[in-house]
Design a protein around this motif. Structure first.
Motif, PDB file in Angstrom:
ATOM      1  N   VAL A  84      80.769  49.101  13.086  1.00 22.49           N
ATOM      2  CA  VAL A  84      79.372  49.026  12.667  1.00 22.49           C
ATOM      3  C   VAL A  84      78.479  48.610  13.833  1.00 22.49           C
ATOM      4  O   VAL A  84      77.348  49.071  13.948  1.00 22.49           O
ATOM      5  CB  VAL A  84      79.211  48.107  11.430  1.00 22.49           C
ATOM      6  CG1 VAL A  84      79.504  46.653  11.784  1.00 22.49           C
ATOM      7  CG2 VAL A  84      77.817  48.244  10.829  1.00 22.49           C
ATOM      8  N   VAL A  85      78.975  47.756  14.717  1.00 20.90           N
ATOM      9  CA  VAL A  85      78.179  47.348  15.880  1.00 20.90           C
ATOM     10  C   VAL A  85      77.905  48.560  16.778  1.00 20.90           C
ATOM     11  O   VAL A  85      76.769  48.784  17.203  1.00 20.90           O
ATOM     12  CB  VAL A  85      78.877  46.221  16.674  1.00 20.90           C
ATOM     13  CG1 VAL A  85      78.215  46.011  18.028  1.00 20.90           C
ATOM     14  CG2 VAL A  85      78.861  44.937  15.881  1.00 20.90           C
ATOM     15  N   MET A  86      78.914  49.352  17.057  1.00 22.68           N
ATOM     16  CA  MET A  86      78.729  50.514  17.934  1.00 22.68           C
ATOM     17  C   MET A  86      77.884  51.591  17.254  1.00 22.68           C
ATOM     18  O   MET A  86      77.077  52.252  17.916  1.00 22.68           O
ATOM     19  CB  MET A  86      80.079  51.064  18.391  1.00 22.68           C
ATOM     20  CG  MET A  86      80.816  50.129  19.344  1.00 22.68           C
ATOM     21  SD  MET A  86      79.821  49.521  20.746  1.00 22.68           S
ATOM     22  CE  MET A  86      79.543  51.036  21.650  1.00 22.68           C
ATOM     23  N   TYR A  98      74.368  50.231  17.519  1.00 20.93           N
ATOM     24  CA  TYR A  98      73.971  50.322  18.927  1.00 20.93           C
ATOM     25  C   TYR A  98      73.534  51.752  19.276  1.00 20.93           C
ATOM     26  O   TYR A  98      72.463  51.966  19.851  1.00 20.93           O
ATOM     27  CB  TYR A  98      75.131  49.872  19.817  1.00 20.93           C
ATOM     28  CG  TYR A  98      75.015  50.268  21.260  1.00 20.93           C
ATOM     29  CD1 TYR A  98      74.133  49.611  22.118  1.00 20.93           C
ATOM     30  CD2 TYR A  98      75.792  51.295  21.772  1.00 20.93           C
ATOM     31  CE1 TYR A  98      74.027  49.983  23.458  1.00 20.93           C
ATOM     32  CE2 TYR A  98      75.706  51.663  23.099  1.00 20.93           C
ATOM     33  CZ  TYR A  98      74.824  51.012  23.940  1.00 20.93           C
ATOM     34  OH  TYR A  98      74.710  51.376  25.251  1.00 20.93           O
ATOM     35  N   LYS A  99      74.359  52.733  18.953  1.00 16.63           N
ATOM     36  CA  LYS A  99      74.045  54.123  19.279  1.00 16.63           C
ATOM     37  C   LYS A  99      72.775  54.593  18.567  1.00 16.63           C
ATOM     38  O   LYS A  99      71.946  55.289  19.161  1.00 16.63           O
ATOM     39  CB  LYS A  99      75.223  55.033  18.942  1.00 16.63           C
ATOM     40  CG  LYS A  99      76.364  54.882  19.921  1.00 16.63           C
ATOM     41  CD  LYS A  99      77.499  55.811  19.604  1.00 16.63           C
ATOM     42  CE  LYS A  99      78.579  55.655  20.668  1.00 16.63           C
ATOM     43  NZ  LYS A  99      79.665  56.598  20.505  1.00 16.63           N
ATOM     44  N   LEU A 100      72.621  54.210  17.318  1.00 15.58           N
ATOM     45  CA  LEU A 100      71.438  54.583  16.548  1.00 15.58           C
ATOM     46  C   LEU A 100      70.174  53.998  17.187  1.00 15.58           C
ATOM     47  O   LEU A 100      69.192  54.703  17.416  1.00 15.58           O
ATOM     48  CB  LEU A 100      71.586  54.092  15.102  1.00 15.58           C
ATOM     49  CG  LEU A 100      70.459  54.446  14.148  1.00 15.58           C
ATOM     50  CD1 LEU A 100      70.428  55.952  13.906  1.00 15.58           C
ATOM     51  CD2 LEU A 100      70.647  53.696  12.834  1.00 15.58           C
ATOM     52  N   ILE A 119      69.654  47.586  25.989  1.00 18.59           N
ATOM     53  CA  ILE A 119      70.217  47.459  24.640  1.00 18.59           C
ATOM     54  C   ILE A 119      71.711  47.263  24.826  1.00 18.59           C
ATOM     55  O   ILE A 119      72.372  48.071  25.494  1.00 18.59           O
ATOM     56  CB  ILE A 119      69.911  48.704  23.782  1.00 18.59           C
ATOM     57  CG1 ILE A 119      68.388  48.916  23.704  1.00 18.59           C
ATOM     58  CG2 ILE A 119      70.529  48.564  22.391  1.00 18.59           C
ATOM     59  CD1 ILE A 119      67.973  50.219  23.060  1.00 18.59           C
ATOM     60  N   TYR A 120      72.229  46.180  24.246  1.00 17.23           N
ATOM     61  CA  TYR A 120      73.611  45.789  24.518  1.00 17.23           C
ATOM     62  C   TYR A 120      74.394  45.513  23.232  1.00 17.23           C
ATOM     63  O   TYR A 120      73.913  44.781  22.374  1.00 17.23           O
ATOM     64  CB  TYR A 120      73.639  44.525  25.379  1.00 17.23           C
ATOM     65  CG  TYR A 120      72.835  44.643  26.644  1.00 17.23           C
ATOM     66  CD1 TYR A 120      73.344  45.319  27.749  1.00 17.23           C
ATOM     67  CD2 TYR A 120      71.565  44.091  26.725  1.00 17.23           C
ATOM     68  CE1 TYR A 120      72.596  45.434  28.916  1.00 17.23           C
ATOM     69  CE2 TYR A 120      70.813  44.206  27.892  1.00 17.23           C
ATOM     70  CZ  TYR A 120      71.333  44.882  28.972  1.00 17.23           C
ATOM     71  OH  TYR A 120      70.596  44.997  30.119  1.00 17.23           O
ATOM     72  N   PRO A 121      75.604  46.072  23.130  1.00 19.51           N
ATOM     73  CA  PRO A 121      76.492  45.682  22.031  1.00 19.51           C
ATOM     74  C   PRO A 121      77.311  44.458  22.445  1.00 19.51           C
ATOM     75  O   PRO A 121      77.756  44.354  23.588  1.00 19.51           O
ATOM     76  CB  PRO A 121      77.380  46.908  21.858  1.00 19.51           C
ATOM     77  CG  PRO A 121      77.457  47.509  23.228  1.00 19.51           C
ATOM     78  CD  PRO A 121      76.142  47.190  23.902  1.00 19.51           C
ATOM     79  N   LEU A 143      70.201  42.679  21.594  1.00 18.86           N
ATOM     80  CA  LEU A 143      71.616  42.351  21.469  1.00 18.86           C
ATOM     81  C   LEU A 143      72.047  42.682  20.055  1.00 18.86           C
ATOM     82  O   LEU A 143      71.417  42.236  19.091  1.00 18.86           O
ATOM     83  CB  LEU A 143      71.845  40.866  21.764  1.00 18.86           C
ATOM     84  CG  LEU A 143      73.247  40.330  21.492  1.00 18.86           C
ATOM     85  CD1 LEU A 143      74.280  41.044  22.344  1.00 18.86           C
ATOM     86  CD2 LEU A 143      73.278  38.829  21.737  1.00 18.86           C
ATOM     87  N   ILE A 144      73.114  43.462  19.923  1.00 21.12           N
ATOM     88  CA  ILE A 144      73.635  43.871  18.619  1.00 21.12           C
ATOM     89  C   ILE A 144      75.054  43.343  18.512  1.00 21.12           C
ATOM     90  O   ILE A 144      75.898  43.642  19.356  1.00 21.12           O
ATOM     91  CB  ILE A 144      73.615  45.408  18.481  1.00 21.12           C
ATOM     92  CG1 ILE A 144      72.185  45.915  18.692  1.00 21.12           C
ATOM     93  CG2 ILE A 144      74.171  45.839  17.128  1.00 21.12           C
ATOM     94  CD1 ILE A 144      72.091  47.344  19.115  1.00 21.12           C
ATOM     95  N   ARG A 145      75.306  42.525  17.471  1.00 23.50           N
ATOM     96  CA  ARG A 145      76.640  41.936  17.329  1.00 23.50           C
ATOM     97  C   ARG A 145      77.005  41.788  15.854  1.00 23.50           C
ATOM     98  O   ARG A 145      76.161  41.824  14.979  1.00 23.50           O
ATOM     99  CB  ARG A 145      76.718  40.596  18.057  1.00 23.50           C
ATOM    100  CG  ARG A 145      75.739  39.573  17.600  1.00 23.50           C
ATOM    101  CD  ARG A 145      75.753  38.329  18.496  1.00 23.50           C
ATOM    102  NE  ARG A 145      74.741  37.396  18.094  1.00 23.50           N
ATOM    103  CZ  ARG A 145      74.856  36.535  17.096  1.00 23.50           C
ATOM    104  NH1 ARG A 145      75.966  36.467  16.389  1.00 23.50           N
ATOM    105  NH2 ARG A 145      73.866  35.717  16.786  1.00 23.50           N
ATOM    106  N   ASP A 146      78.305  41.616  15.623  1.00 25.58           N
ATOM    107  CA  ASP A 146      78.823  41.422  14.268  1.00 25.58           C
ATOM    108  C   ASP A 146      78.340  40.119  13.667  1.00 25.58           C
ATOM    109  O   ASP A 146      78.171  39.127  14.384  1.00 25.58           O
ATOM    110  CB  ASP A 146      80.362  41.358  14.288  1.00 25.58           C
ATOM    111  CG  ASP A 146      80.997  42.725  14.324  1.00 25.58           C
ATOM    112  OD1 ASP A 146      80.602  43.575  13.515  1.00 25.58           O
ATOM    113  OD2 ASP A 146      81.890  42.933  15.158  1.00 25.58           O
ATOM    114  N   ALA A 147      78.175  40.104  12.351  1.00 29.32           N
ATOM    115  CA  ALA A 147      77.912  38.866  11.627  1.00 29.32           C
ATOM    116  C   ALA A 147      79.116  38.609  10.713  1.00 29.32           C
ATOM    117  O   ALA A 147      80.003  37.854  11.054  1.00 29.32           O
ATOM    118  CB  ALA A 147      76.616  38.948  10.845  1.00 29.32           C
ATOM    119  N   TYR A 148      79.164  39.275   9.585  1.00 30.85           N
ATOM    120  CA  TYR A 148      80.261  39.122   8.636  1.00 30.85           C
ATOM    121  C   TYR A 148      80.254  40.321   7.701  1.00 30.85           C
ATOM    122  O   TYR A 148      79.305  41.107   7.693  1.00 30.85           O
ATOM    123  CB  TYR A 148      80.144  37.813   7.842  1.00 30.85           C
ATOM    124  CG  TYR A 148      78.889  37.740   7.008  1.00 30.85           C
ATOM    125  CD1 TYR A 148      78.880  38.177   5.685  1.00 30.85           C
ATOM    126  CD2 TYR A 148      77.704  37.240   7.534  1.00 30.85           C
ATOM    127  CE1 TYR A 148      77.723  38.128   4.923  1.00 30.85           C
ATOM    128  CE2 TYR A 148      76.546  37.180   6.781  1.00 30.85           C
ATOM    129  CZ  TYR A 148      76.557  37.626   5.474  1.00 30.85           C
ATOM    130  OH  TYR A 148      75.405  37.586   4.731  1.00 30.85           O
TER     131      TYR A 148
END
Length: 124
Positions: free
Chosen positions: A3-5, A8-10, A21-23, A38-43
């Motif tokens: 989901v992060v990638m 990120y791509k979107l 823009i960074y994953p 910054l795009i990262r996982d939460a839960y």
């Protein structure tokens, strides 16, 4: 793809106002006079239970916008546009933390949490 990638791509294809823009993490060498996302996982949450299993997963992603210390962007405008774009692509806005200032870089930043729900198909 995670989901992060996917997110990120979107975002990378759509957002033109960010310098980077960074994953997962922002590189240490990224300057404070750069606007970064910054795009990262939460839960994740499991749902739609039936037949002794879950049939849906809600994946939560955190998007943090670190504004350049020299930014002339209208923060409200870019944040609203980003959230509307994500919603039009199947995401739900789960939480908006409110702007703060990073004590290390003096950059204003905003934290937005979004959710993407996906149905799970059984493998045959």
């Amino acid at each position: 793809m995670t989901v992060v990638m996917d997110t990120y791509k979107l975002i990378k294809q759509h957002v033109t106002w960010a310098d980077g823009i960074y994953p997962k993490s922002i590189p240490e060498e990224a300057p404070a006079n750069q606007t970064s996302l910054l795009i990262r996982d939460a839960y994740s949450d499991l749902g739609s239970f039936g037949s002794d299993t879950f049939n849906e997963i809600a994946q939560n992603v955190v998007i943090q916008i670190y504004y350049s210390i020299d930014s002339e962007l209208d923060y409200d405008q870019v944040e609203i546009a980003l959230m509307k774009f994500l919603m039009s692509n199947g995401y739900t806005i789960a939480d908006i933390k409110g702007r703060s200032t990073d004590p290390d870089t003096s950059q204003d930043y905003q934290t937005i949490q979004v959710t993407r729900s996906t149905g799970i198909k059984e493998n045959s």
